[in-house]
Design a protein around this motif. Sequence first.
Motif, PDB file in Angstrom:
ATOM      1  N   TRP A  49       0.840  -1.208   0.000  1.00  0.00           N
ATOM      2  CA  TRP A  49       0.000   0.000   0.000  1.00  0.00           C
ATOM      3  C   TRP A  49       0.867   1.247   0.000  1.00  0.00           C
ATOM      4  O   TRP A  49       0.534   2.239  -0.663  1.00  0.00           O
ATOM      5  N   VAL A  50       1.963   1.220   0.737  1.00  0.00           N
ATOM      6  CA  VAL A  50       2.836   2.396   0.801  1.00  0.00           C
ATOM      7  C   VAL A  50       3.364   2.746  -0.576  1.00  0.00           C
ATOM      8  O   VAL A  50       3.450   3.922  -0.954  1.00  0.00           O
ATOM      9  N   TRP A  51       3.718   1.735  -1.363  1.00  0.00           N
ATOM     10  CA  TRP A  51       4.314   1.985  -2.676  1.00  0.00           C
ATOM     11  C   TRP A  51       3.292   2.252  -3.772  1.00  0.00           C
ATOM     12  O   TRP A  51       3.638   2.748  -4.829  1.00  0.00           O
ATOM     13  N   THR A  52       2.045   1.884  -3.539  1.00  0.00           N
ATOM     14  CA  THR A  52       1.057   1.987  -4.615  1.00  0.00           C
ATOM     15  C   THR A  52      -0.097   2.922  -4.296  1.00  0.00           C
ATOM     16  O   THR A  52      -0.940   3.150  -5.165  1.00  0.00           O
ATOM     17  N   HIS A  53      -0.186   3.475  -3.064  1.00  0.00           N
ATOM     18  CA  HIS A  53      -1.372   4.254  -2.725  1.00  0.00           C
ATOM     19  C   HIS A  53      -1.459   5.549  -3.533  1.00  0.00           C
ATOM     20  O   HIS A  53      -2.570   6.031  -3.809  1.00  0.00           O
ATOM     21  N   SER A  54      -0.323   6.120  -3.932  1.00  0.00           N
ATOM     22  CA  SER A  54      -0.388   7.339  -4.741  1.00  0.00           C
ATOM     23  C   SER A  54      -1.080   7.074  -6.068  1.00  0.00           C
ATOM     24  O   SER A  54      -1.940   7.851  -6.520  1.00  0.00           O
ATOM     25  N   PHE A  55      -0.723   5.951  -6.688  1.00  0.00           N
ATOM     26  CA  PHE A  55      -1.357   5.606  -7.967  1.00  0.00           C
ATOM     27  C   PHE A  55      -2.823   5.254  -7.782  1.00  0.00           C
ATOM     28  O   PHE A  55      -3.679   5.681  -8.576  1.00  0.00           O
ATOM     29  N   THR A  56      -3.149   4.485  -6.756  1.00  0.00           N
ATOM     30  CA  THR A  56      -4.553   4.097  -6.546  1.00  0.00           C
ATOM     31  C   THR A  56      -5.409   5.315  -6.202  1.00  0.00           C
ATOM     32  O   THR A  56      -6.565   5.403  -6.630  1.00  0.00           O
ATOM     33  N   ASP A  57      -4.851   6.263  -5.423  1.00  0.00           N
ATOM     34  CA  ASP A  57      -5.616   7.486  -5.133  1.00  0.00           C
ATOM     35  C   ASP A  57      -5.862   8.285  -6.406  1.00  0.00           C
ATOM     36  O   ASP A  57      -6.961   8.821  -6.614  1.00  0.00           O
ATOM     37  N   TRP A  58      -4.826   8.397  -7.245  1.00  0.00           N
ATOM     38  CA  TRP A  58      -5.017   9.111  -8.520  1.00  0.00           C
ATOM     39  C   TRP A  58      -6.044   8.406  -9.390  1.00  0.00           C
ATOM     40  O   TRP A  58      -6.898   9.047 -10.018  1.00  0.00           O
ATOM     41  N   LEU A  59      -5.983   7.061  -9.435  1.00  0.00           N
ATOM     42  CA  LEU A  59      -6.925   6.304 -10.250  1.00  0.00           C
ATOM     43  C   LEU A  59      -8.346   6.463  -9.719  1.00  0.00           C
ATOM     44  O   LEU A  59      -9.310   6.628 -10.492  1.00  0.00           O
ATOM     45  N   ARG A  60      -8.512   6.444  -8.399  1.00  0.00           N
ATOM     46  CA  ARG A  60      -9.840   6.613  -7.823  1.00  0.00           C
ATOM     47  C   ARG A  60     -10.413   7.988  -8.154  1.00  0.00           C
ATOM     48  O   ARG A  60     -11.585   8.126  -8.517  1.00  0.00           O
ATOM     49  N   LEU A  61      -9.576   9.015  -8.067  1.00  0.00           N
ATOM     50  CA  LEU A  61     -10.032  10.366  -8.392  1.00  0.00           C
ATOM     51  C   LEU A  61     -10.356  10.504  -9.877  1.00  0.00           C
ATOM     52  O   LEU A  61     -11.344  11.157 -10.256  1.00  0.00           O
ATOM     53  N   SER A  62      -9.533   9.874 -10.738  1.00  0.00           N
ATOM     54  CA  SER A  62      -9.788   9.948 -12.180  1.00  0.00           C
ATOM     55  C   SER A  62     -11.100   9.260 -12.538  1.00  0.00           C
ATOM     56  O   SER A  62     -11.890   9.772 -13.345  1.00  0.00           O
ATOM     57  N   LEU A  63     -11.357   8.088 -11.934  1.00  0.00           N
ATOM     58  CA  LEU A  63     -12.615   7.395 -12.207  1.00  0.00           C
ATOM     59  C   LEU A  63     -13.804   8.215 -11.733  1.00  0.00           C
ATOM     60  O   LEU A  63     -14.845   8.275 -12.397  1.00  0.00           O
ATOM     61  N   TRP A  64     -13.672   8.845 -10.586  1.00  0.00           N
ATOM     62  CA  TRP A  64     -14.754   9.692 -10.092  1.00  0.00           C
ATOM     63  C   TRP A  64     -14.994  10.874 -11.033  1.00  0.00           C
ATOM     64  O   TRP A  64     -16.138  11.296 -11.249  1.00  0.00           O
ATOM     65  N   ASN A  65     -13.922  11.388 -11.598  1.00  0.00           N
ATOM     66  CA  ASN A  65     -14.052  12.518 -12.525  1.00  0.00           C
ATOM     67  C   ASN A  65     -14.709  12.085 -13.824  1.00  0.00           C
ATOM     68  O   ASN A  65     -15.476  12.858 -14.435  1.00  0.00           O
ATOM     69  N   TRP A  66     -14.413  10.880 -14.281  1.00  0.00           N
ATOM     70  CA  TRP A  66     -14.980  10.406 -15.550  1.00  0.00           C
ATOM     71  C   TRP A  66     -16.425   9.923 -15.419  1.00  0.00           C
ATOM     72  O   TRP A  66     -17.171   9.897 -16.389  1.00  0.00           O
ATOM     73  N   MET A  67     -16.793   9.492 -14.219  1.00  0.00           N
ATOM     74  CA  MET A  67     -18.142   8.938 -14.056  1.00  0.00           C
ATOM     75  C   MET A  67     -19.189  10.029 -14.232  1.00  0.00           C
ATOM     76  O   MET A  67     -18.993  11.178 -13.801  1.00  0.00           O
ATOM     77  N   PRO A  68     -20.305   9.694 -14.866  1.00  0.00           N
ATOM     78  CA  PRO A  68     -21.362  10.709 -15.077  1.00  0.00           C
ATOM     79  C   PRO A  68     -22.044  11.089 -13.756  1.00  0.00           C
ATOM     80  O   PRO A  68     -21.993  10.383 -12.783  1.00  0.00           O
TER      81      PRO A  68
END
Length: 619
Positions: A600-619
């Motif tokens: 989680w320490v090494w990947t949370h930055s990417f997962t947080d960015w991915l979660r925010l991007s998906l939220w931005n793309w969702m209608p």
Amino acid sequence: MQSSAPVYSLADEAQARAESAAWQRFAAPADEAEFCLSWLALLCTRIERCRAALLLTGDGDNGPFRVSAVWPDRRRDLQYLGPTAQRALAERAGIVVMPEAGAPDAAPQVAYPVEVAGRLWGAVVLEVGHSAEADLQRALRQIHWGIAWLVDHFRQRVLAESEATLGRVGLLNEVLATALSQRKLRPSALAVVNALAQRLSCERVSMGLERKGRIEPLVISNMATFDARSDLVRGLNAAMDEVLDLGVPLQFPEQGDEAIGALAHAELARERKLAALCSVPLTQEGQTIGALSFERSSGEPFDAASLALVRTAGQMLGPVWALMREQEAGPLQRTWRWLGEGVRTLFGPRHPGIKLLSVLAIGLVAAMALWTVDYRVSARTVVEGAQQVAAVAPFEGFVAAAPVRAGDSVRQGQLMAQLDDRDLKLEVSRWNAERVQLLRRFQVAQAGQDRGAMGVITAQVGQADAQLSLAQEKLARTTITAPFDGLVVSGDLSQQIGSPVEQGRVLFEVAPASGYRVILQVDERDVARLNQGQAGELVLSGLPGEVLPFTVRQITPVSTPQDGRNFFRVEAELQGSAARLRPGLEGVGKVNVGREKLLWVWTHSFTDWLRLSLWNWMP
């Protein structure tokens, strides 16, 4: 005198007839075996006392060499001539082997190799009756002379093979050029099968590609379209699937001692009454991606040269058509194919190195997912004094002296800068003189009891006193001194002597020699994890070998944009002291915010960015 006519014996007449027949066969041989046999018979008839002869031929330097002709009787066992032939082949020179003493029936043996352009093609061995050494040498020369016919025969065969190879290479180049002349897969394949059908005298040539574990016919020669449900296509499906399963060329009727058992090919040939049927795989990087099928309704079966040609065509056309199919595929198909190749690589019988690396990677990821470590938030830091005092210009003036500059240590009351005071001294003198004059005028008015003048003069004296006090105060402020013992953090007037300064301009900043605070620039994505009282460590660029502990004291709620990102100012207090610590030093600080899994320490930055991007793309 009457001359007598020559007398011929029956043996001479039979020998003449045999030699004449041998010459006829030699001049127009039906095949290579008849040519070799007639050549050996003619050679033996020209060597006196020749008892037996053996001719061995092969296809290369390493053999194997087989018996091509025997003289005088094919049924006679001439194995005893084999060692002499082997010796001639090994030495590549003509040899004469004399019989051993005590063997009355043995006779000398003469052997000579057959070479064409440095390539060994065979050897001839003759058993000659007891003769003088000169007769044996003469026999050896006769063999050498007669071998020229064999050399010419084999040279013609090599030339024919070379011409056939060049013809196959030319055909392959033509086929490849035909395939590349079209940009799309189907037109390219149709052009190729039409060309192959014409050049190889085939009634029908078909091409199919693998899809979902089966080969589906894509094009058939001389047919623009076809029904995939017809009996013709179903039979081709079965034959091509047989090639996909076995991964080798198949043909009917099968030739050679080792029959693979091409049942689907045999069934298709019987249904269509074909004289010959051949299928070769289309390969790319060792994998079968399709098949080519060749059908002949009449004529000879496919020989070894034709099989080699179509096999090479399959190996050559496979990568070309695979690339065309890859270019025509959509993104979803490419992804699915890429996943399929990955699965086959991981779970197939090959690529052990990739399997080992995959197992190690899975083990590493599992270990990272189970291993708990301290999670620390990193931020850029700068060291500041706990208290900083600014020395500003008290009024507009000119710099007269500046004995200190940034980086110097100062004592309380030490001179830091001196402003030019000449104008102020003149102003003090002027107001003093003005005050004296006003006082005299007051005395005159007082003597004349002029109360109105006395009031005005009294006000003017007060004004002069105020101006004098102001000038004296400014004169006292021309000397700028250190407020306490400390370090000059900023300010350097040593290069500005005589230059003007504005009122309120910051000339110096002084920080105490002890007592520092740490300012952290924390990214907005991590500031929510920080709290007051959390501990951390600091490493400065100027002191890379020293780790300084600190404690978070204050988190400001205001962000500052910098380098396209937002940062929050966090103040921390250093624990302990460092002798070489100075205000302005920069470095990297890490605040311990808890314990988390290493993955989680090494990947949370990417997962947080991915979660925010998906939220931005969702209608």
